[in-house]
Design a protein around this motif. Sequence first.
Motif, PDB file in Angstrom:
ATOM      1  N   VAL A   1      -6.772  57.045  34.455  1.00 35.29           N
ATOM      2  CA  VAL A   1      -6.228  55.832  35.069  1.00 35.29           C
ATOM      3  C   VAL A   1      -4.802  55.567  34.615  1.00 35.29           C
ATOM      4  O   VAL A   1      -3.887  55.397  35.416  1.00 35.29           O
ATOM      5  CB  VAL A   1      -7.118  54.610  34.761  1.00 35.29           C
ATOM      6  CG1 VAL A   1      -6.519  53.358  35.379  1.00 35.29           C
ATOM      7  CG2 VAL A   1      -8.531  54.825  35.254  1.00 35.29           C
ATOM      8  N   LEU A   2      -4.612  55.547  33.294  1.00 31.54           N
ATOM      9  CA  LEU A   2      -3.314  55.126  32.755  1.00 31.54           C
ATOM     10  C   LEU A   2      -2.217  56.164  32.999  1.00 31.54           C
ATOM     11  O   LEU A   2      -1.098  55.822  33.387  1.00 31.54           O
ATOM     12  CB  LEU A   2      -3.469  54.843  31.255  1.00 31.54           C
ATOM     13  CG  LEU A   2      -2.240  54.335  30.547  1.00 31.54           C
ATOM     14  CD1 LEU A   2      -1.823  52.987  31.102  1.00 31.54           C
ATOM     15  CD2 LEU A   2      -2.495  54.231  29.049  1.00 31.54           C
ATOM     16  N   VAL A   3      -2.536  57.438  32.769  1.00 28.34           N
ATOM     17  CA  VAL A   3      -1.512  58.475  32.906  1.00 28.34           C
ATOM     18  C   VAL A   3      -0.965  58.549  34.339  1.00 28.34           C
ATOM     19  O   VAL A   3       0.259  58.519  34.531  1.00 28.34           O
ATOM     20  CB  VAL A   3      -2.060  59.830  32.399  1.00 28.34           C
ATOM     21  CG1 VAL A   3      -1.159  60.972  32.818  1.00 28.34           C
ATOM     22  CG2 VAL A   3      -2.200  59.800  30.884  1.00 28.34           C
ATOM     23  N   PRO A   4      -1.835  58.589  35.362  1.00 27.73           N
ATOM     24  CA  PRO A   4      -1.282  58.561  36.723  1.00 27.73           C
ATOM     25  C   PRO A   4      -0.506  57.277  37.000  1.00 27.73           C
ATOM     26  O   PRO A   4       0.516  57.306  37.694  1.00 27.73           O
ATOM     27  CB  PRO A   4      -2.529  58.627  37.611  1.00 27.73           C
ATOM     28  CG  PRO A   4      -3.602  59.165  36.753  1.00 27.73           C
ATOM     29  CD  PRO A   4      -3.276  58.764  35.352  1.00 27.73           C
TER      30      PRO A   4
ATOM     31  N   VAL B   1       4.440  54.489  38.374  1.00 23.82           N
ATOM     32  CA  VAL B   1       5.270  53.298  38.198  1.00 23.82           C
ATOM     33  C   VAL B   1       6.669  53.656  37.719  1.00 23.82           C
ATOM     34  O   VAL B   1       7.669  53.119  38.202  1.00 23.82           O
ATOM     35  CB  VAL B   1       4.606  52.322  37.206  1.00 23.82           C
ATOM     36  CG1 VAL B   1       5.574  51.234  36.791  1.00 23.82           C
ATOM     37  CG2 VAL B   1       3.367  51.720  37.835  1.00 23.82           C
ATOM     38  N   PHE B   2       6.758  54.564  36.771  1.00 20.14           N
ATOM     39  CA  PHE B   2       8.079  54.900  36.236  1.00 20.14           C
ATOM     40  C   PHE B   2       8.669  56.123  36.919  1.00 20.14           C
ATOM     41  O   PHE B   2       9.707  56.617  36.520  1.00 20.14           O
ATOM     42  CB  PHE B   2       7.992  55.131  34.718  1.00 20.14           C
ATOM     43  CG  PHE B   2       7.579  53.897  33.975  1.00 20.14           C
ATOM     44  CD1 PHE B   2       8.495  52.900  33.696  1.00 20.14           C
ATOM     45  CD2 PHE B   2       6.265  53.725  33.572  1.00 20.14           C
ATOM     46  CE1 PHE B   2       8.112  51.754  33.031  1.00 20.14           C
ATOM     47  CE2 PHE B   2       5.874  52.575  32.903  1.00 20.14           C
ATOM     48  CZ  PHE B   2       6.798  51.593  32.634  1.00 20.14           C
TER      49      PHE B   2
ATOM     50  N   GLY C   1       2.975  61.917  33.258  1.00 21.40           N
ATOM     51  CA  GLY C   1       2.611  60.582  32.807  1.00 21.40           C
ATOM     52  C   GLY C   1       2.211  60.541  31.343  1.00 21.40           C
ATOM     53  O   GLY C   1       2.221  59.493  30.709  1.00 21.40           O
ATOM     54  N   HIS C   2       1.837  61.701  30.813  1.00 20.47           N
ATOM     55  CA  HIS C   2       1.487  61.760  29.396  1.00 20.47           C
ATOM     56  C   HIS C   2       2.702  61.376  28.592  1.00 20.47           C
ATOM     57  O   HIS C   2       3.791  61.867  28.852  1.00 20.47           O
ATOM     58  CB  HIS C   2       1.098  63.179  28.971  1.00 20.47           C
ATOM     59  CG  HIS C   2      -0.043  63.729  29.740  1.00 20.47           C
ATOM     60  ND1 HIS C   2       0.054  64.073  31.057  1.00 20.47           N
ATOM     61  CD2 HIS C   2      -1.304  64.002  29.368  1.00 20.47           C
ATOM     62  CE1 HIS C   2      -1.108  64.535  31.471  1.00 20.47           C
ATOM     63  NE2 HIS C   2      -1.962  64.503  30.472  1.00 20.47           N
ATOM     64  N   SER C   3       2.508  60.528  27.619  1.00 22.14           N
ATOM     65  CA  SER C   3       3.678  60.088  26.872  1.00 22.14           C
ATOM     66  C   SER C   3       3.251  59.291  25.655  1.00 22.14           C
ATOM     67  O   SER C   3       2.090  58.915  25.507  1.00 22.14           O
ATOM     68  CB  SER C   3       4.552  59.205  27.756  1.00 22.14           C
ATOM     69  OG  SER C   3       3.774  58.161  28.263  1.00 22.14           O
TER      70      SER C   3
END
Lengths: 292, 312, 307, 251
Positions: free
Chosen positions: C139-142, C147-148, C153-155
């Motif tokens: 969910v968060l990585v995509p 968004v950015f 998206g991994h970070s």
Amino acid sequence: MDKRIQRARRADRAMTGIFYGIAAFFFALLLAFTGKVIIGGLMGASPEMFAFARQGAIGNQLFNTVYLVFISLLVSVPLGVFAGIYLAMYAKPGLFTRFLRICIETLSSLPSIVVGLFGYLVFLVFMGMGKSLLAGALSISILTLPLITTTTEDAIKGLPAGYFQAGMGMGSTRWQAIFHVLLPACIPRIMTGVILAAGRGFGEAAALLYTTGSGSSLRWGNWDITSPTSPLNVLRPAETLSIQIWNLQTNAQDAALANLASAVLLLLVLLFNIGANAWSRHINRKNSGEKA
Amino acid sequence: MKKKIIAMTLSAVMAIGLFTGCGQTGESEAPAETQAAESGAQNETQAAQDEKELSGTITAAGSSALKPLADDAANAFAELYPDVAITIDAGGSGEGLKQVADGTVDIGNSDVEAAEKLDEAQAAELVDHQVCVITMAPIVNPDVAEAGVTDLSKEELIGIFTGEITNWSEVGGPDESIVLITRPTSSGTRATFQKYALDGNEEASNASMETDDSGVLLQNVRDTKGAIGYVALSYLVDDPGVATVAIDGVEPTLENTYNGTYPVWTFEHMYTKGEPNEVVGAFLEYIMSDEYGAQMETLGYGVSSKMTTTEH
Amino acid sequence: MNTTTQKGMFGKEYAWRGIAVLCGLFVIALTLVIGAFLIYKGSDTFLKFGHTLWEFLGSAKWHPVDSAEGGGAAGALIFITGSLVTCGLALLIATPFALGSAIFMTEISARFGEKFYRPVVEIFAGIPSVVYGWVGLTVLVPFIRNVFDRQVGHSILAAGIVLAVMIFPTITSVSADAILAVPDACRKAAYGLGSTRWQTIRHIVIPAAAPGIISGIILGLARAFGEALAVSMVIGQTTALPKSIFSTTKTLTTEIASQMGNAMEGGELKSALWSMALLLFLVSLLFITLIHYFTNKGKAKAEGGKA
Amino acid sequence: MLKTKFEIEHLNLHYGSFHALKNISMKIPANEITAFIGPSGCGKSTFLKTLNRMNDLEENVTIDGTVRMDEKDIYSEMDAITLRHDVGMVFQQPNPFPKSVYDNVAYGPRIFGIRKKSQLDEIVERSLRQAAIWNELKDRLKKSALGLSGGQQQRLCIARTLAIQPKVILMDEPTSALDPISTSKIEDLAMELKKDYTIIIVTHNMQQAARISDKTAFFLLGEAIEYGKTEDIFARPQDKRTENYITGRFG
């Protein structure tokens, strides 16, 4: 001066709004999170996934999880409770006690992967248990021991001083007072700690990776505890729900099953947390003398 | 009915042969057999028992690349011998070798030879069983393949993985940064890929994203535009949502591995400490049997005996 | 009371007391054994393979060889930096929210807070980290990628957010306990002087609860530092020093979790990994010392520093 | 004729269904000490708290009737924050903040927005002097207030209240937790302060009421039984119940 008050009042209202906002945000986040995991997991499941089978189901893992945590509590509860009693009743302030406390806190903050590696070395290599439910349970015991110790200590210390003095005043020895007066009075709070410890055990994966193995071959009806397929045998390998999730997700095998296992695991943890909460509230109400 | 009788007989056997089940499999065989004979079971059950008398535990740990195969084989084997409890753990090749050498598991699964991860004395104690062939394929995000990158020369592959080529346009693809997704330096998959696909050139660790296991690697390549990585063919049998890339025009398939044209493959090893005991031996024999071989290929693993070459 | 039962009574007293002492000793022994085990395993990097402490802590060159011959480089700076940056970010994100939640459930809406909010927050704490990691990855990585508008998206940002959610309950419940421990008389006095609720919270309640709140933050930090599985799924492990919060990097725990299983026993790589585990152990000891420092400070404050 | 500070009419207060204050009406004069006496649970403290709306902080409290201060209804024409700036309160237990002596006294002025060091210094010194504790504390302004003795703490709390320059000081059994010497110091202080402030004190101690107050009200079971000049109440109580209480026959 009135302006000041106006401004203070505005700030007050703004901050109250912010606090409500934060609370609402996290409330929603948690609901969304649990909702996604639980509903997503249950929706994607097929009926046979709930079976107690070697493969493609979660029944055996669920049993293993509960059984493993139960065995681990058999070890950590007596140890933790006695250590807690020692700290609350016998320990004199000094270097030794301070050291003991630091040890307990160190244990509780150890990364669980370190505990897993340690368990592998001690239980498997030195003691020769092989990958087994018992080795995993003992590793979990190391993780939950500090929690139970501190809850016990807090529970005893939280009792009114009069309890102990009343016990001693009647001519009983320290132990009689502890056993017959103190412990019964703090069992509810200790139970809460035990339930939380169980919750931690349910979700643990890293400490079990090296110690329990992924066994899921159980033959129900085989109650000979020495048989490798008997559910009750503690020296057999045992895959728990969290290990199953780890295995399934990392190998991209059966996402639906992994999601279901996550959902069931989360439900289990939820159930225990809610149970612990309801329990402690019930006890508090009882102890505070039925104030309507 | 029949099953029930067998189960009861076996329970009785197990009850008498105390301590046999819980120890290592080695000891559990003989008493079980003698007890079975002495128990004087009826003829029909006796006949059935010939086939199903195996009982004991098998524990295996190690290579995550081999785990899906081992799991599948274990399931099939357990159908035949319900009294054998098989446990397959991942953990990595090094862990598998270490544990089998420690004697904490019966089988150590490894992508690499034991000598690479253990000291000589330990490695000498282990017996190698080359159960299958595993083929590694470079995979890319579908957007790269759709833009025309379906074949890379070895030089291009080396350039990409060593970090010299950083944009797909340099190899005829879209104008898009290349995202390297690899495995940790100690991974057997990485060692194999490096050795045979990159001719031993070191991957650029400081420009790649490492993933702990092939499942997550696959997920990452699928989700990341411009990504390239590598997995074993076994991860690609169900539509994985990524595209494979041919090396020097040779598609990564089992056929090309068998006929020796596709170079990135290795034997998968199941090590035992000394010769395997009866149960473990039966399991290894089963995996390497022809009847299981067909199933093995549907899972994306190659059958060792079909290799026309055993050298690279 | 006759003497035999008395004897039995005191005998029992000593026996039980002995058991309690033994259990205490057991806990100490266990900790020492774990510590010794880590020191034994982790010292090889320095003793057997001859790396200096300075190299281990201060160098970003990380090429330990996976064999017993040694001769590689064992600089763990990348992982140390990664751990510090992700945990720092997690704290930065989690602390305001956690503090806000703690204040909400104690000062703003105590009834709702105790009945619903606290249990809900504690449930957050009980969610297994594997589940956090998986939701983060899917969910968060995509989400960050879209968004950015990044390719990956991994970070550090993703890891920081996942960790923030994980440590949020710890900080919240410890802070809430600290706030509840502030005597009501202090609040009454402040209201009596004509303060608004926010003024009371800001000038009286928070300063009085500060040592407890700081303990909660350190406890959260310790949890973040030790977390492995969830972080490794979203940080996009790259062996390089991070350049921004969108960089991918590695932490101490992710490197241990991903390499420990494959590394050769007795090899340089494995020893270096054990040294990192030892470092984690020492860091958790440091955190505990800090917590003690702050709780003692809190106690001194409460007792009025008469000494 | 003295100026009237508070004018209370038909005040009723309920805690949920419990009727805690029953139809109270009285006028409290400015620049005098008014004492509320009565047995525990008679409502005297509750009544005191209605005068600076500290009851607002509790749940399930309903109030009707009017309380006017300087002819302004404090429940409808003022808000609680402004009111409490004018009506300070000293509590039964000394409750200094866990801060330094200086910060305790400066707290009030600071939330009013006074930031200037010199101005704060001046307020702190003046308030501590007014509370007759300056000489004892002037060398330990930066030390924690929690290290002071109980009596010093209570006088510090009074100084803290004085620092916001209220018109009224409410004292809720301010000496019940103190020793006799500290008590007499606080009593002297109250006598001194009534020149500039209106003081209302709740006390358990009838001698204290007799010693320091100008007016006394006797409360019983939520009712104001009798209210008048202190010497009248003690020497010639009109009500039998007042007489019983004063002569120690119950309570």
